[in-house]
Design an enzyme around this catalytic site. Sequence first.
Site, PDB file in Angstrom:
ATOM      1  CG  ASP A   1      -1.888   1.144   1.602  1.00 40.44           C
ATOM      2  OD1 ASP A   1      -2.432   1.628   0.369  1.00 40.44           O
ATOM      3  OD2 ASP A   1      -1.484   1.921   2.594  1.00 40.44           O
ATOM      4  CG  LEU A   2       1.441   5.645  -1.872  1.00 41.34           C
ATOM      5  CD1 LEU A   2       2.929   5.651  -1.701  1.00 41.34           C
ATOM      6  CD2 LEU A   2       1.196   6.419  -3.159  1.00 41.34           C
ATOM      7  CG  ASP A   3      -1.789   7.528   0.671  1.00 43.58           C
ATOM      8  OD1 ASP A   3      -0.743   8.367   0.479  1.00 43.58           O
ATOM      9  OD2 ASP A   3      -2.585   7.289  -0.147  1.00 43.58           O
TER      10      ASP A   3
ATOM     11  CB  THR B   1      -2.508   3.506  -3.918  1.00 43.67           C
ATOM     12  OG1 THR B   1      -3.009   4.460  -3.032  1.00 43.67           O
ATOM     13  CG2 THR B   1      -2.236   3.528  -5.381  1.00 43.67           C
ATOM     14  CB  SER B   2      -7.660   3.332  -2.099  1.00 47.11           C
ATOM     15  OG  SER B   2      -7.719   2.287  -1.396  1.00 47.11           O
TER      16      SER B   2
ATOM     17  CE  LYS C   1      -5.520  -1.204  -1.243  1.00 47.86           C
ATOM     18  NZ  LYS C   1      -4.331  -0.421  -0.496  1.00 47.86           N
TER      19      LYS C   1
ATOM     20  CG  ASP D   1      -2.106   2.659   6.604  1.00 50.40           C
ATOM     21  OD1 ASP D   1      -2.392   2.423   5.038  1.00 50.40           O
ATOM     22  OD2 ASP D   1      -2.354   3.853   6.852  1.00 50.40           O
TER      23      ASP D   1
END
Length: 410
Positions: free
Chosen positions: A207-209, A298-299, A330, A355
């Site tokens: 994931d990114l954020d 990522t979303s 997601k 996260d």
Amino acid sequence: MSTECQPPPARCILVAGPAGSGKSTLATALAVRRGLPLLDLDTLTNPLLDGLPASVLGEHWLAPAHGTAIRDARYAALTAVAAEVTATAGAAVLVAPFTAELAGGAAWDRLRAALGPADPVVVWIHGDAELLARRRAHRQAERDRHRPDTAAPPQPAVPHITVDAELTTEQQLFRVLRAAGERLPVPADAPLFDPAATPDFDAVLFDLDGTLADSTASVTRCWDRLAREFGAPAGLVQENHGQPADVLVGVLVGPDRQAAGRARIRELEITDAPSIDPIPGAHQFFSSVPEQRRAIVTSGVRDLATARLGAVGLPVPRTMVTFDDVEHGKPHPEPYLLAARRLGLDPARCLVFEDAPAGIASARAAGCRVVGVLGTSPAAELAGAELLVDGLDRLILVRQGEGLRLLPAN
């Protein structure tokens, strides 16, 4: 899984920042967490000054007419009390703007000398001027009516830990303690490290954020601004973290204004991307994964993901799944299934770093193994992960023949 941290030896902690930044709230949380006395400049000096007859000072004690005399006296009182408390209790948490002290020089030397032999931990809270003004207006404190309008204080010249006023107190506390050396132990006997329990992995999906980029404050800032502009409750942002942007827009602005909401949030988040920092260890760990064995899932939309990767100094990988690429975001498994398919790999042999609860649910539903990265959501909300870490610097990845093996860094 354990979430208990081992605190390092006691050191004084100074919490500084402009009016309305939440200094006292964070300082209280730190004092409780560390079991230290709390010394607040306002608590120590304001009752005396507020109780003086009007004839004594003529104007409010914050008025510019008094120059630095009252300011110097207030800090002299705080420093004297801190010296006594530190000599008896070992350490304390001090809260004040500390504007002159954090510029270095003689004011800093006097304060530093009063706090014992160990260098204090300095925490500086910064925040958007609009946010701080709203907070001051909301609390309606008498002192704010007399506070002179001054420019935002400069970043401290002394070593310090920076936290964003947009974060919740728990999120701030987590970042301060992590930066001060209070880290979450990584259990050496975790099943993910055991070759007998866990086969080697073929790929790592990130994931990114909140996992590679510490964008939590930026996300909150931008979505709260969108909520204000469109007249929606700001609390809905925290309640829906990890959901795709279009889902959040629908929740906040309603069906009739979704196009305008989507365009505005993209503009806000891309503009704010330079404020983002990497998660500890993100560069080294991400770089340790071969290009053909890694992906970002990522979303967010692609242009935002690209902006945030650039802000934290990470390359855009060849394989990146964004909201633009999927029909179901997601917590649906589609994003992670698509990433594995693009890599030509079995999802069951992919390790995911996430996260947020929605992301963990997505990865688990896709059949992936999951490591939870703390900092955005409480540990209890990440119970679906098999291992929790407070930074990617707590883990290493090594090549094991044709596979990849996860190991603790400590």
